[in-house]
Structure formats: C-alpha cells, structure tokens
Design an enzyme around this catalytic site. Structure first.
Site, PDB file in Angstrom:
ATOM      1  N   ASP A   1       1.729 -11.742  -4.177  1.00 16.63           N
ATOM      2  CA  ASP A   1       1.375 -10.840  -5.268  1.00 16.63           C
ATOM      3  C   ASP A   1       0.637  -9.645  -4.622  1.00 16.63           C
ATOM      4  OD1 ASP A   1       0.428 -10.066  -7.949  1.00 16.63           O
ATOM      5  OD2 ASP A   1      -1.501 -10.862  -7.285  1.00 16.63           O
TER       6      ASP A   1
ATOM      7  N   ASP B   1      -1.964  -6.926  -6.396  1.00 18.47           N
ATOM      8  CA  ASP B   1      -3.351  -6.672  -6.838  1.00 18.47           C
ATOM      9  C   ASP B   1      -4.166  -7.964  -6.875  1.00 18.47           C
ATOM     10  OD1 ASP B   1      -3.680  -3.724  -7.779  1.00 18.47           O
ATOM     11  OD2 ASP B   1      -1.709  -4.343  -8.476  1.00 18.47           O
TER      12      ASP B   1
ATOM     13  N   ASP C   1      -3.015 -14.215  -7.703  1.00 19.44           N
ATOM     14  CA  ASP C   1      -4.318 -14.392  -8.356  1.00 19.44           C
ATOM     15  C   ASP C   1      -4.260 -14.347  -9.874  1.00 19.44           C
ATOM     16  OD1 ASP C   1      -3.715 -11.597  -8.495  1.00 19.44           O
ATOM     17  OD2 ASP C   1      -5.804 -11.272  -9.077  1.00 19.44           O
TER      18      ASP C   1
HETATM   19  O1  LIG Z   1       1.184  -8.553 -10.179  1.00 18.34           O
HETATM   20  P1  LIG Z   1       0.081  -7.735  -9.589  1.00 18.34           P
HETATM   21  O2  LIG Z   1       0.467  -7.042  -8.326  1.00 18.34           O
HETATM   22  O3  LIG Z   1      -1.181  -8.534  -9.424  1.00 18.34           O
HETATM   23  O4  LIG Z   1      -0.210  -6.602 -10.660  1.00 18.34           O
HETATM   24  C1  LIG Z   1      -0.883  -6.936 -11.874  1.00 18.34           C
HETATM   25  C2  LIG Z   1      -1.575  -5.701 -12.412  1.00 18.34           C
HETATM   26  O5  LIG Z   1      -2.363  -5.218 -11.330  1.00 18.34           O
HETATM   27  C3  LIG Z   1      -3.031  -3.968 -11.486  1.00 18.34           C
HETATM   28  O6  LIG Z   1      -4.153  -4.138 -12.345  1.00 18.34           O
HETATM   29  C4  LIG Z   1      -5.155  -4.977 -11.794  1.00 18.34           C
HETATM   30  O7  LIG Z   1      -5.676  -4.382 -10.587  1.00 18.34           O
HETATM   31  C5  LIG Z   1      -6.342  -3.106 -10.783  1.00 18.34           C
HETATM   32  C6  LIG Z   1      -6.722  -2.559  -9.420  1.00 18.34           C
HETATM   33  O8  LIG Z   1      -7.519  -3.450  -8.717  1.00 18.34           O
HETATM   34  C7  LIG Z   1      -7.537  -3.295 -11.712  1.00 18.34           C
HETATM   35  O9  LIG Z   1      -8.179  -2.051 -11.935  1.00 18.34           O
HETATM   36  C8  LIG Z   1      -7.057  -3.886 -13.046  1.00 18.34           C
HETATM   37  O10 LIG Z   1      -8.154  -4.172 -13.873  1.00 18.34           O
HETATM   38  C9  LIG Z   1      -6.271  -5.186 -12.807  1.00 18.34           C
HETATM   39  O11 LIG Z   1      -5.708  -5.686 -14.007  1.00 18.34           O
HETATM   40  C10 LIG Z   1      -2.086  -2.923 -11.990  1.00 18.34           C
HETATM   41  O12 LIG Z   1      -2.796  -1.734 -12.223  1.00 18.34           O
HETATM   42  C11 LIG Z   1      -1.330  -3.377 -13.212  1.00 18.34           C
HETATM   43  O13 LIG Z   1      -0.405  -2.404 -13.616  1.00 18.34           O
HETATM   44  C12 LIG Z   1      -0.566  -4.642 -12.831  1.00 18.34           C
HETATM   45  O14 LIG Z   1       0.199  -5.105 -13.922  1.00 18.34           O
END
Ligand SMILES: O=P(O)(O)OC[C@H]1O[C@H](O[C@H]2O[C@H](CO)[C@@H](O)[C@H](O)[C@H]2O)[C@H](O)[C@@H](O)[C@@H]1O
Length: 390
Positions: A126, A128, A330
C-alpha cells in the site's frame, strides 16, 4: 497512455435504478446517467437503498457515517491527569497484548521466510501510511529517499506492486520507480505486463496499451464507464465543501477522497452531510471510510483483494504452491487483500499500525513505515543470502 483497442467493460453495476433527481447544488450539475448495461443479473452488485435524508446535520450526526468517521479516527493517547502529558504505559501494554495476536513481522521474520522456502515471494504494498508516513496535507505525502531505495531494491529481487487508493499517476509521481507494477484507485486502474499465459479473452475489461516508455502493457480499468460520473461528483464535492475550513477533495480518477483531517471535529457532521447530499443523486456510487477520509467509489465488485488476484495472474504467479504473496498495508481498504490471502491460505497480510486494531485479517504487524522499510531490507538480505547458499 494510448489505448489501442477498446472492449466494452463488464462492470458489475448497481442494481438500483439511477435516480433522476437533481442535486440541490448551486452549480446546476445534472447527475450522470450511464447507458443501460446488459450484463447478467448475477453479475450485478446489489446495494441497499439509502434512507432519504433531509440534509439536517443532527440527522447526519445519528447516521452510521458520522459514527464511522469517529471510529476511524481513534482518540489520541490518554493524558496523564496529574502531569498533563501522555501516559505511555497503558497504550504500550495494550499494544504488547495485541502483538501476541498479530506478531511483529520483524521478530517473526524467520517464520515468514521459512514459509517462503522453495517459493517465490510476491510483494504487494500500500502507499499512504505504509511507504510514507501519514501527513496533514495529502499532496505532501512524499516517500523518503531511504524508503525509495528500499522499495527499489526489493522490486529488483521480488515481483512487487503498489496498490493504492490514489490515482495511479499520483502514486507513480511519488514513487518514481519503473521496476514495479502500479494499481491506482483501490485497484480499479492496473497496468500489468504482457504475458503469453495471460489471455485478454479471459479478461474482457483488460486491453492492450502502451506505457510512458512505449512498452506494451495490459491496462485493466473495470470502472472505465464511471469516469464522467466521478469527474462530475468531484466537481460537486469541491463546490459543496468549499465553505468548510480544512476540508479537501482529491480526485483519484476512479474514486474521490474527501479529507477531514484538518476539519474541526465539530464540523465533521457537516462534511458527512455534504457528501451524503451529493451522493443521494448517484446510487451507483458508494462510500467507504479510510484514515480521516471519506472515499466515494463506483459500486462494482472490485477491491484491493481482487487486484492482488488479478496481478498474481497477470504476473504468471497464480499457482499458490510456488508463490508466497505478502501484502503490507495500514488501511481498512487493505483488509480486502488480507482476506483474500488468509481465506485462500496463500500468503500473509501485514498490518501497519502503532495502535491495536480490533479486527484484521492480517497475520503479522509492523508499527510504522520505518519498520516497513526494515522489513523490506531484511527480505532483500535474506534473498541474497539464500542465493549465495545456492
Ligand atoms: O491506499 P492508500 O495508498 O493508503 O491511499 C489511501 C488514501 O491515502 C491518502 O490519504 C491518507 O494519507 C494522507 C497523507 O498522509 C492523509 O493526509 C489522509 O488523512 C489519509 O487518509 C490519499 O490522500 C487518499 O486519496 C487515499 O485514498
């Protein structure tokens, strides 16, 4: 990317008829109504109809949406009343107890690699919260050079793919490595290699295409027909949330994220209300919850778990006897991938979390992206040492 051919997409669509109601928005958007699809009823995903809402915040407050927003945002560690600072002991104890159930993939490294003996490891990551730490501004969630080097090295030693909720282009922009495969929009946008064993005839929603370097690739976009709808909803969400301080809407191509990390908790119900108001005109879209984010996506029978299966097949790795897939993630959306591996008795999910999580289909855990990096480095070291031993 130049698309060389086009197939009709056998999207698993929502059985609920598209609502004709217009949105109560100032920008005169009309909900997108896709052409009628003619797929067998068994392929349709049915979703329960949503209750009509009045748009009053109090009602939203009672809704499952707000509960889920609160649940997906655990409170900070308890404050020590006497000293006004965090009491580590309690949370450390809870984490240690949780570790007994979901052991650290670092301390269980030998156990993991002994399961991999005689098998090829395939790695799914993954982005983020796994390869980059969670930060307030999603546009700044960059990967450290050290993590990039670790991912680069792991991808040179094992087939490796990143499966993210972000758009595929955005993840590539952050990661910038050509040695791995990318799946964006929670697996609804996958670029895989062209292989003889993988026939496009078996995958009607997969087409031959070229990547930015001009290589032939297979492009799989099962929600292609939703693009205009997602674009429209993105614009509506930007418009409707613009008065909410801290709210941020992100276009992830086949899905949209509405972030509330920087919104005052008192206004979370307002965010939920806005999203629900927009979505009531789009019964073919649904909502899932991530880390302080509401994610709007098409109602199709596709998720990160299906993306793992698709990638294994397109990489010629679907024979479970020879392959040990490992998925590191995560978020709640990663649970679909953990589940596929656990239920198929095929490999391991590793949950990245510094807090105990009540429910997970993962087998192991890692505390944070730093530990993920150590794990990736250990895998490479192990692979090199086994290669030396012959
Ligand atoms: O599947 P992933 O790669 O884990 O993406 C899931 C979402 O991740 C991002 O949001 C998350 O991370 C951000 C940066 O650290 C944080 O600000 C936010 O609160 C988290 O939810 C991304 O911006 C989303 O579009 C993704 O869906």
């Amino acid at each position: 990317m130049d698309l060389k051919s086009s197939h009709s997409s056998p999207v698993l669509a929502d059985s609920v008829p598209v609502s004709k109601s217009r949105l109560g928005l100032s920008n005169n958007l009309v909900p997108y109504s896709p052409p009628p699809t003619a797929y067998p009823p068994s392929l349709y995903l049915s979703i329960p109809r949503r209750k009509a809402i009045t748009g009053k915040f109090d009602e939203v407050r009672e809704s499952a949406w707000l509960d889920a927003m609160v649940a997906s945002s655990p409170p900070r560690k308890k404050l020590n009343k006497d000293f006004g600072h965090e009491s580590q002991d309690e949370s450390d104890t809870a984490y240690c107890i949780w570790l007994m159930k979901f052991p650290s993939a670092l301390s269980s490294f030998d156990q993991i690699t002994s399961s991999a003996n005689g098998k090829n490891i395939a790695l799914f990551l993954d982005y983020d919260g796994t390869l980059s730490p969670i930060v307030d501004n999603p546009d700044l969630a960059v990967m450290s050079p050290a993590m990039r080097a670790a991912v680069h090295s792991v991808a040179k030693n094992f087939p490796t793919a990143i499966i993210s909720g972000r758009s595929r282009d955005k993840v590539y922009e952050f990661v910038g490595l050509k040695e791995l495969y990318y799946a964006g929009s929670h697996g609804m946008d996958i670029v895989g290699p062209v292989r003889e064993c993988f026939s496009l005839d078996d995958h009607p929603n997969c087409i031959r295409s070229t990547d930015t370097q001009g290589n032939e690739v297979n492009l799989f976009q099962p929600a292609n027909e939703f693009l205009p709808m997602i674009d429209e909803v993105f614009k509506s969400l930007v418009e409707i949330t613009k008065g909410i301080n801290g709210a941020k809407v992100e276009n992830n191509k086949f899905c949209v994220s509405v972030h509330y990390r920087l919104v005052n908790e008192k206004s979370w119900s307002e965010v939920a209300c806005c999203v629900e108001n927009v979505l009531k005109g789009y019964p073919r879209l649904r909502l899932t919850h991530g880390r302080k984010v509401l994610e709007v996506r098409p109602v199709i029978d596709w998720n990160k778990g299906k993306a793992v299966e698709f990638l294994l097949e397109s990489l010629g790795l679907s024979n479970s006897d020879d392959v040990l897939p490992i998925y590191v993630g995560d978020d709640r959306t990663d649970e679909d991938a953990f589940k596929v591996l656990r239920e198929g008795n095929r490999g391991f999910g590793i949950l990245v979390s510094s807090n105990p999580r009540e429910e997970t289909n993962a087998f192991y855990s890692l505390r944070d992206p730093c530990e993920v990096m150590s794990f990736l480095k250990s895998l490479v070291k192990w692979k090199k040492s086994t290669a030396l031993r012959g």
